[in-house]
Enzyme design. Structure first.
Site, PDB file in Angstrom:
ATOM      1  N   ASP A 140      16.018   1.677  65.608  1.00 53.05           N
ATOM      2  CA  ASP A 140      14.959   1.030  64.832  1.00 53.05           C
ATOM      3  C   ASP A 140      14.159   2.143  64.169  1.00 53.05           C
ATOM      4  OD1 ASP A 140      12.643  -0.164  63.861  1.00 53.05           O
ATOM      5  OD2 ASP A 140      12.458  -1.550  65.552  1.00 53.05           O
ATOM      6  N   ALA A 161      19.142 -13.243  66.131  1.00 47.00           N
ATOM      7  CA  ALA A 161      18.167 -12.956  65.060  1.00 47.00           C
ATOM      8  C   ALA A 161      18.465 -13.812  63.831  1.00 47.00           C
ATOM      9  CB  ALA A 161      18.165 -11.473  64.750  1.00 47.00           C
ATOM     10  N   ASP A 206      23.662 -17.271  68.235  1.00 43.96           N
ATOM     11  CA  ASP A 206      22.743 -18.418  68.116  1.00 43.96           C
ATOM     12  C   ASP A 206      22.472 -18.736  66.651  1.00 43.96           C
ATOM     13  OD1 ASP A 206      20.912 -20.376  69.183  1.00 43.96           O
ATOM     14  OD2 ASP A 206      19.265 -19.069  68.568  1.00 43.96           O
ATOM     15  N   GLU A 216      24.032 -22.461  58.167  1.00 38.56           N
ATOM     16  CA  GLU A 216      23.826 -23.348  59.317  1.00 38.56           C
ATOM     17  C   GLU A 216      23.710 -24.792  58.839  1.00 38.56           C
ATOM     18  OE1 GLU A 216      20.469 -21.691  61.437  1.00 38.56           O
ATOM     19  OE2 GLU A 216      21.587 -19.898  61.969  1.00 38.56           O
ATOM     20  N   HIS A 244      21.240 -22.397  66.932  1.00 39.07           N
ATOM     21  CA  HIS A 244      19.907 -21.853  66.585  1.00 39.07           C
ATOM     22  C   HIS A 244      18.829 -22.441  67.505  1.00 39.07           C
ATOM     23  CE1 HIS A 244      17.549 -19.953  63.008  1.00 39.07           C
ATOM     24  NE2 HIS A 244      16.856 -19.839  64.135  1.00 39.07           N
ATOM     25  N   GLY A 262      17.182 -20.494  69.875  1.00 44.53           N
ATOM     26  CA  GLY A 262      16.377 -19.426  70.481  1.00 44.53           C
ATOM     27  C   GLY A 262      14.950 -19.864  70.761  1.00 44.53           C
ATOM     28  N   ALA A 263      14.391 -20.622  69.833  1.00 45.19           N
ATOM     29  CA  ALA A 263      12.999 -21.077  69.986  1.00 45.19           C
ATOM     30  C   ALA A 263      12.939 -22.466  70.606  1.00 45.19           C
ATOM     31  CB  ALA A 263      12.315 -21.093  68.625  1.00 45.19           C
TER      32      ALA A 263
HETATM   33  N1  LIG Z   1      17.038 -17.580  67.236  1.00 46.51           N
HETATM   34  C1  LIG Z   1      15.787 -17.952  67.030  1.00 46.51           C
HETATM   35  O1  LIG Z   1      15.428 -19.114  67.208  1.00 46.51           O
HETATM   36  C2  LIG Z   1      14.762 -16.921  66.617  1.00 46.51           C
HETATM   37  C3  LIG Z   1      13.426 -17.102  67.004  1.00 46.51           C
HETATM   38  C4  LIG Z   1      12.495 -16.122  66.655  1.00 46.51           C
HETATM   39  C5  LIG Z   1      12.874 -15.040  65.905  1.00 46.51           C
HETATM   40  N2  LIG Z   1      14.164 -14.926  65.498  1.00 46.51           N
HETATM   41  C6  LIG Z   1      14.575 -13.783  64.684  1.00 46.51           C
HETATM   42  O2  LIG Z   1      14.328 -12.599  65.401  1.00 46.51           O
HETATM   43  C7  LIG Z   1      13.850 -11.628  64.492  1.00 46.51           C
HETATM   44  C8  LIG Z   1      13.072 -10.582  65.248  1.00 46.51           C
HETATM   45  O3  LIG Z   1      11.877 -11.147  65.734  1.00 46.51           O
HETATM   46  P1  LIG Z   1      10.695 -10.217  66.244  1.00 46.51           P
HETATM   47  O4  LIG Z   1       9.578 -11.120  66.578  1.00 46.51           O
HETATM   48  O5  LIG Z   1      11.180  -9.268  67.274  1.00 46.51           O
HETATM   49  O6  LIG Z   1      10.356  -9.407  64.924  1.00 46.51           O
HETATM   50  P2  LIG Z   1       9.568  -8.041  64.828  1.00 46.51           P
HETATM   51  O7  LIG Z   1       9.104  -7.936  63.422  1.00 46.51           O
HETATM   52  O8  LIG Z   1       8.567  -7.928  65.907  1.00 46.51           O
HETATM   53  O9  LIG Z   1      10.684  -6.934  65.106  1.00 46.51           O
HETATM   54  C9  LIG Z   1      11.693  -6.615  64.211  1.00 46.51           C
HETATM   55  C10 LIG Z   1      12.044  -5.162  64.404  1.00 46.51           C
HETATM   56  O10 LIG Z   1      13.143  -4.845  63.570  1.00 46.51           O
HETATM   57  C11 LIG Z   1      12.936  -3.532  63.077  1.00 46.51           C
HETATM   58  N3  LIG Z   1      13.737  -3.297  61.878  1.00 46.51           N
HETATM   59  C12 LIG Z   1      13.503  -3.706  60.614  1.00 46.51           C
HETATM   60  N4  LIG Z   1      14.488  -3.274  59.801  1.00 46.51           N
HETATM   61  C13 LIG Z   1      15.356  -2.574  60.572  1.00 46.51           C
HETATM   62  C14 LIG Z   1      16.569  -1.885  60.315  1.00 46.51           C
HETATM   63  N5  LIG Z   1      17.086  -1.824  59.075  1.00 46.51           N
HETATM   64  N6  LIG Z   1      17.198  -1.294  61.338  1.00 46.51           N
HETATM   65  C15 LIG Z   1      16.696  -1.352  62.593  1.00 46.51           C
HETATM   66  N7  LIG Z   1      15.533  -1.964  62.897  1.00 46.51           N
HETATM   67  C16 LIG Z   1      14.875  -2.578  61.895  1.00 46.51           C
HETATM   68  C17 LIG Z   1      11.438  -3.454  62.821  1.00 46.51           C
HETATM   69  O11 LIG Z   1      10.997  -2.118  62.764  1.00 46.51           O
HETATM   70  C18 LIG Z   1      10.894  -4.216  64.022  1.00 46.51           C
HETATM   71  O12 LIG Z   1      10.610  -3.338  65.085  1.00 46.51           O
HETATM   72  C19 LIG Z   1      13.026 -12.446  63.491  1.00 46.51           C
HETATM   73  O13 LIG Z   1      12.880 -11.798  62.255  1.00 46.51           O
HETATM   74  C20 LIG Z   1      13.796 -13.722  63.372  1.00 46.51           C
HETATM   75  O14 LIG Z   1      14.698 -13.646  62.298  1.00 46.51           O
HETATM   76  C21 LIG Z   1      15.110 -15.831  65.848  1.00 46.51           C
HETATM   77  O1  LIG Z   2      12.783 -23.272  63.376  1.00 46.12           O
HETATM   78  C1  LIG Z   2      13.141 -22.877  64.482  1.00 46.12           C
HETATM   79  O2  LIG Z   2      12.916 -23.440  65.543  1.00 46.12           O
HETATM   80  C2  LIG Z   2      13.833 -21.528  64.555  1.00 46.12           C
HETATM   81  C3  LIG Z   2      12.797 -20.485  64.557  1.00 46.12           C
HETATM   82  C4  LIG Z   2      13.259 -19.088  64.633  1.00 46.12           C
HETATM   83  O3  LIG Z   2      14.443 -18.828  64.006  1.00 46.12           O
HETATM   84  C5  LIG Z   2      12.160 -18.197  64.142  1.00 46.12           C
HETATM   85  O4  LIG Z   2      12.383 -17.347  63.292  1.00 46.12           O
HETATM   86  O5  LIG Z   2      11.041 -18.372  64.657  1.00 46.12           O
END
Ligand SMILES: NC(=O)c1ccc[n+]([C@@H]2O[C@H](COP(=O)([O-])OP(=O)(O)OC[C@H]3O[C@@H](n4cnc5c(N)ncnc54)[C@H](O)[C@@H]3O)[C@@H](O)[C@H]2O)c1
Ligand SMILES: O=C(O)CC[C@@H](O)C(=O)O
Length: 312
Positions: free
Chosen positions: A171, A231, A256, A261, A279, A281-282
């Site tokens: 990161d 992610a 996920d 999708e 999907h 995760g949340a």
């Molecule tokens: N599956 C789900 O339901 C779900 C739910 C919540 C979030 N998410 C996904 O998870 C992602 C991460 O969430 P978070 O809260 O940890 O976000 P966050 O912003 O706290 O963390 C993201 C990290 O990625 C790093 N980053 C950015 N570009 C990068 C690169 N090119 N190489 C390496 N690292 C890099 C950033 O520096 C940061 O530390 C969200 O953006 C979202 O897309 C998915």
């Molecule tokens: O809508 C949802 O529940 C998925 C959310 C999740 O992907 C997020 O980025 O918070």
């Protein structure tokens, strides 16, 4: 004066939208249905969404009254944030609302890749008792690579440290305190792939991360890699991953999220070494409550300048 219209375009807990109905004209549509969204949005002062509704220039152009887009969740890849700023529309998300839920699902998927619990359970339900067929691997002593050490990445790192895994991260923007708290070793992307037994992805989907894990990166992977992506789908090249899984260079993947999708035509569907979830995760009661409440608060704040929520 008529009450401002709040358009709820993705499912949110009903009691939260009911609360809003005391002060606003709350309407519902299916945001993933483009025609429905474009028909409903011209009246809207606020738009409440999750991940299925895409808010782009076309939607913003169709919504002259819009003042706020509130995202009940973390990722903003489905919102054109720059276009919203140009249009004077506030964009709010709920950045901490669901990160624990995502981290917990991620750890569960890591375990499910290491120990074939899903096929083993299916076989018992089918009346079989094939104990020798479901040998797994221990996580203790093995290496996990965390791509993106943000909020979710850090929670996953600390949880997998408790499994006695060695933690690497890539990161470029990682905070020093996150590195210190997790004890993760910062490495290049190539080293992350070459050394990890498990790779778990926690970067946002942006122009810079789209296709970040492609053919070249999977060729760097340590043979037998297990890959988890909770992610966003577009970060991993699905065709390249499917090939690596078929060749068993990558031993397994738990996904996920998908590029499209639902992933009706994804080359990953049907592969025996893929765990696929829709999907979720949340998808916990706690995360949905927090995310919905924060989004509702953002709407109130933008439309009235106040936040009467006693829990705020
Ligand atoms: N599956 C789900 O339901 C779900 C739910 C919540 C979030 N998410 C996904 O998870 C992602 C991460 O969430 P978070 O809260 O940890 O976000 P966050 O912003 O706290 O963390 C993201 C990290 O990625 C790093 N980053 C950015 N570009 C990068 C690169 N090119 N190489 C390496 N690292 C890099 C950033 O520096 C940061 O530390 C969200 O953006 C979202 O897309 C998915
Ligand atoms: O809508 C949802 O529940 C998925 C959310 C999740 O992907 C997020 O980025 O918070």
């Amino acid at each position: 004066m008529p009450a401002p219209v709040v358009l709820v375009a993705d499912p949110l807990p009903a009691h939260l939208t009911d609360e809003l109905a005391a002060d606003f004209d709350v309407r519902h549509c299916t945001g993933a249905d483009r025609a429905q969204l474009l028909a409903a949005v011209p009246e809207a002062s606020a738009l409440l969404i999750r991940s299925a509704t895409r808010v782009d220039q076309e939607v913003l152009d169709a919504a002259p009254r819009l003042r706020v887009v509130a995202r009940a969740g973390v990722g903003l890849d489905n919102v054109d944030v720059a276009a919203a700023a140009r249009a004077g529309v506030t964009v709010a998300n709920a950045p901490y609302s669901n990160v624990v839920s995502v981290a917990e699902l991620t750890v569960g998927l890591v375990v499910a890749l290491a120990r074939p619990v899903l096929p083993a359970s299916a076989s018992v339900h089918a009346g079989q008792w094939r104990r020798a067929d479901f040998q797994g691997v221990e996580l203790a002593g093995r290496t996990v690579g965390i791509l993106g050490l943000g909020k979710v990445g850090e929670l996953v790192a600390t949880r997998l440290r408790a499994f006695d895994m060695h933690v690497l991260t890539h990161d470029p923007y990682a905070r020093a305190d996150a590195l210190e708290r997790t004890g993760a070793q910062a490495v290049s992307l190539e080293e992350l792939l070459r050394r990890s037994d498990v790779l778990t992805i926690h970067v946002p989907l942006t122009d810079a991360t789209r296709g970040l894990i492609g053919e070249r990166e999977l060729a760097w992977a340590k043979p037998g890699l297990r890959l988890v992506n909770t992610a966003r789908g577009g970060i991993v090249d699905e065709t390249a991953l499917a090939r690596a899984l078929k060749e068993e260079w990558v031993a397994g993947a738990a996904l996920d999220v998908f590029e499209f999708e639902p992933p009706l035509s994804s080359p990953l569907l049907g592969l025996p070494n893929v765990i696929a979830t829709p999907h979720i995760g949340a998808g916990t009661a706690q995360a949905q409550e927090r995310a919905g409440r924060e989004a509702v608060q953002a709407v109130r704040q933008a439309l009235t300048g106040s936040d009467p929520d006693p829990e705020a």
